[in-house]
Design a protein around this motif. Structure first.
Motif, PDB file in Angstrom:
ATOM      1  N   ALA A  27       0.579  -1.543  -0.143  1.00  0.00           N
ATOM      2  CA  ALA A  27       0.174  -0.028  -0.589  1.00  0.00           C
ATOM      3  C   ALA A  27       0.685   1.196  -0.053  1.00  0.00           C
ATOM      4  O   ALA A  27       0.756   2.508  -0.292  1.00  0.00           O
ATOM      5  CB  ALA A  27      -0.748   0.294   0.944  1.00  0.00           C
ATOM      6  N   GLY A  28       2.506   1.188   0.448  1.00  0.00           N
ATOM      7  CA  GLY A  28       2.584   2.458   0.838  1.00  0.00           C
ATOM      8  C   GLY A  28       4.542   1.707   1.281  1.00  0.00           C
ATOM      9  O   GLY A  28       4.357   1.132   1.386  1.00  0.00           O
ATOM     10  N   LEU A  29       5.111   2.199   0.893  1.00  0.00           N
ATOM     11  CA  LEU A  29       6.920   2.804   2.127  1.00  0.00           C
ATOM     12  C   LEU A  29       6.436   3.556   2.733  1.00  0.00           C
ATOM     13  O   LEU A  29       5.739   4.316   3.236  1.00  0.00           O
ATOM     14  CB  LEU A  29       7.620   3.623   1.646  1.00  0.00           C
ATOM     15  CG  LEU A  29       8.161   2.672  -0.318  1.00  0.00           C
ATOM     16  CD1 LEU A  29       8.691   3.719  -1.161  1.00  0.00           C
ATOM     17  CD2 LEU A  29       8.554   1.509   0.204  1.00  0.00           C
ATOM     18  N   HIS A  30       7.213   2.781   4.048  1.00  0.00           N
ATOM     19  CA  HIS A  30       7.206   3.730   5.146  1.00  0.00           C
ATOM     20  C   HIS A  30       8.896   4.311   5.656  1.00  0.00           C
ATOM     21  O   HIS A  30       9.185   2.945   6.001  1.00  0.00           O
ATOM     22  CB  HIS A  30       6.457   2.550   6.192  1.00  0.00           C
ATOM     23  CG  HIS A  30       5.777   3.153   7.464  1.00  0.00           C
ATOM     24  ND1 HIS A  30       6.767   3.829   8.541  1.00  0.00           N
ATOM     25  CD2 HIS A  30       5.269   3.507   8.028  1.00  0.00           C
ATOM     26  CE1 HIS A  30       6.192   4.480   9.315  1.00  0.00           C
ATOM     27  NE2 HIS A  30       4.658   4.561   9.004  1.00  0.00           N
ATOM     28  N   GLY A  31       8.692   4.656   6.430  1.00  0.00           N
ATOM     29  CA  GLY A  31      10.026   5.348   6.912  1.00  0.00           C
ATOM     30  C   GLY A  31      10.582   4.926   7.924  1.00  0.00           C
ATOM     31  O   GLY A  31      11.933   4.984   8.921  1.00  0.00           O
ATOM     32  N   GLY A  32      10.140   3.629   9.241  1.00  0.00           N
ATOM     33  CA  GLY A  32       9.927   3.134  10.322  1.00  0.00           C
ATOM     34  C   GLY A  32       9.196   4.153  11.244  1.00  0.00           C
ATOM     35  O   GLY A  32       9.194   5.248  11.454  1.00  0.00           O
ATOM     36  N   ARG A  45      14.402  13.411   0.025  1.00  0.00           N
ATOM     37  CA  ARG A  45      14.585  11.708   1.069  1.00  0.00           C
ATOM     38  C   ARG A  45      13.981  10.543   0.587  1.00  0.00           C
ATOM     39  O   ARG A  45      12.153  10.908  -0.219  1.00  0.00           O
ATOM     40  CB  ARG A  45      14.783  12.323   2.402  1.00  0.00           C
ATOM     41  CG  ARG A  45      13.828  12.919   2.797  1.00  0.00           C
ATOM     42  CD  ARG A  45      13.422  12.507   4.134  1.00  0.00           C
ATOM     43  NE  ARG A  45      11.678  13.299   4.739  1.00  0.00           N
ATOM     44  CZ  ARG A  45      11.104  12.925   5.600  1.00  0.00           C
ATOM     45  NH1 ARG A  45      11.726  12.575   6.662  1.00  0.00           N
ATOM     46  NH2 ARG A  45      10.011  13.424   5.987  1.00  0.00           N
ATOM     47  N   VAL A  46      14.160   8.795   0.212  1.00  0.00           N
ATOM     48  CA  VAL A  46      13.004   7.983   0.370  1.00  0.00           C
ATOM     49  C   VAL A  46      13.172   7.711   1.115  1.00  0.00           C
ATOM     50  O   VAL A  46      14.070   6.589   2.019  1.00  0.00           O
ATOM     51  CB  VAL A  46      14.343   7.173  -0.896  1.00  0.00           C
ATOM     52  CG1 VAL A  46      12.580   5.920  -1.118  1.00  0.00           C
ATOM     53  CG2 VAL A  46      14.027   8.432  -2.096  1.00  0.00           C
ATOM     54  N   ALA A  47      11.256   8.323   1.950  1.00  0.00           N
ATOM     55  CA  ALA A  47      11.900   7.301   3.452  1.00  0.00           C
ATOM     56  C   ALA A  47      11.399   5.646   2.152  1.00  0.00           C
ATOM     57  O   ALA A  47      10.252   5.722   1.768  1.00  0.00           O
ATOM     58  CB  ALA A  47      10.299   7.710   4.051  1.00  0.00           C
ATOM     59  N   GLY A  48      11.111   4.276   3.423  1.00  0.00           N
ATOM     60  CA  GLY A  48      10.534   3.250   2.463  1.00  0.00           C
ATOM     61  C   GLY A  48      12.064   2.315   2.163  1.00  0.00           C
ATOM     62  O   GLY A  48      12.136   1.915   2.089  1.00  0.00           O
ATOM     63  N   VAL A  49      13.266   3.403   2.147  1.00  0.00           N
ATOM     64  CA  VAL A  49      14.258   2.117   1.187  1.00  0.00           C
ATOM     65  C   VAL A  49      15.981   3.069   2.274  1.00  0.00           C
ATOM     66  O   VAL A  49      15.942   4.465   2.105  1.00  0.00           O
ATOM     67  CB  VAL A  49      14.261   2.486   0.204  1.00  0.00           C
ATOM     68  CG1 VAL A  49      15.290   2.021  -0.497  1.00  0.00           C
ATOM     69  CG2 VAL A  49      13.466   2.135  -0.686  1.00  0.00           C
ATOM     70  N   ARG A  50      16.605   2.016   3.456  1.00  0.00           N
ATOM     71  CA  ARG A  50      17.309   2.631   3.107  1.00  0.00           C
ATOM     72  C   ARG A  50      18.795   1.588   2.309  1.00  0.00           C
ATOM     73  O   ARG A  50      18.896   0.342   2.768  1.00  0.00           O
ATOM     74  CB  ARG A  50      17.800   2.032   4.911  1.00  0.00           C
ATOM     75  CG  ARG A  50      19.303   2.577   6.001  1.00  0.00           C
ATOM     76  CD  ARG A  50      19.565   2.343   6.744  1.00  0.00           C
ATOM     77  NE  ARG A  50      19.231   1.100   7.238  1.00  0.00           N
ATOM     78  CZ  ARG A  50      17.943   0.051   8.097  1.00  0.00           C
ATOM     79  NH1 ARG A  50      17.962   0.699   8.948  1.00  0.00           N
ATOM     80  NH2 ARG A  50      18.115  -0.914   8.483  1.00  0.00           N
ATOM     81  N   PHE A  51      19.028   2.413   2.304  1.00  0.00           N
ATOM     82  CA  PHE A  51      20.713   1.267   1.014  1.00  0.00           C
ATOM     83  C   PHE A  51      21.886   2.823   1.769  1.00  0.00           C
ATOM     84  O   PHE A  51      22.335   4.020   1.369  1.00  0.00           O
ATOM     85  CB  PHE A  51      20.424   1.977  -0.396  1.00  0.00           C
ATOM     86  CG  PHE A  51      21.179   1.398  -1.312  1.00  0.00           C
ATOM     87  CD1 PHE A  51      21.288  -0.264  -1.581  1.00  0.00           C
ATOM     88  CD2 PHE A  51      21.999   2.338  -2.247  1.00  0.00           C
ATOM     89  CE1 PHE A  51      22.145  -0.029  -2.185  1.00  0.00           C
ATOM     90  CE2 PHE A  51      23.207   1.435  -3.230  1.00  0.00           C
ATOM     91  CZ  PHE A  51      22.545   0.367  -2.990  1.00  0.00           C
ATOM     92  N   ALA A  52      22.904   2.241   2.394  1.00  0.00           N
ATOM     93  CA  ALA A  52      23.505   3.012   3.075  1.00  0.00           C
ATOM     94  C   ALA A  52      24.734   2.676   2.154  1.00  0.00           C
ATOM     95  O   ALA A  52      25.353   3.583   1.325  1.00  0.00           O
ATOM     96  CB  ALA A  52      24.213   2.142   3.872  1.00  0.00           C
TER      97      ALA A  52
END
Length: 115
Positions: A27-32, A45-52
């Protein structure tokens, strides 16, 4: 943040977000809870994806529509990320659930350019 397998970090984040959002159960991305599943890019910023970086796991936070068994959906989401980036560890966090037909926009960020 570095590139992964010839894909720039910016492109990798956008590709992961698009692949995950394309799944019918998402249903959507979520930043936690604390916004820790977020990637900061120049100007957005892209909430819902963490790519270090190329060696770290990709973390994805999602709001799912109830329906299919959640473990199966998580496995499918991992497969979508691997299809975009190659073999890389993928952590999927279910940050919320909504009824079928709801969009989840109130639960998180609906797309890669959000909040």
């Amino acid at each position: 943040m570095t590139a992964h397998r010839g894909v720039s970090a910016v492109e990798a984040v956008d590709r992961v977000a698009a692949a995950v959002l394309a799944h019918p159960a998402v249903a959507g991305l979520h930043g936690g809870t604390f916004g820790d599943i977020t990637t900061y890019l120049p100007g957005r910023r892209v909430a819902g994806v963490r790519f270090a970086d190329a060696d770290a796991a990709v973390a994805v936070g999602v709001v799912l529509r109830l329906g299919d068994p959640l473990p199966e959906v998580v496995d499918q989401l991992r497969g979508r990320v691997v299809a975009e980036l190659g073999e890389i560890p993928v952590d999927v966090e279910i940050c919320g659930v909504v009824a079928p037909g709801e969009d989840g926009a109130g639960e998180g960020v609906p797309g890669p350019g959000g909040a």
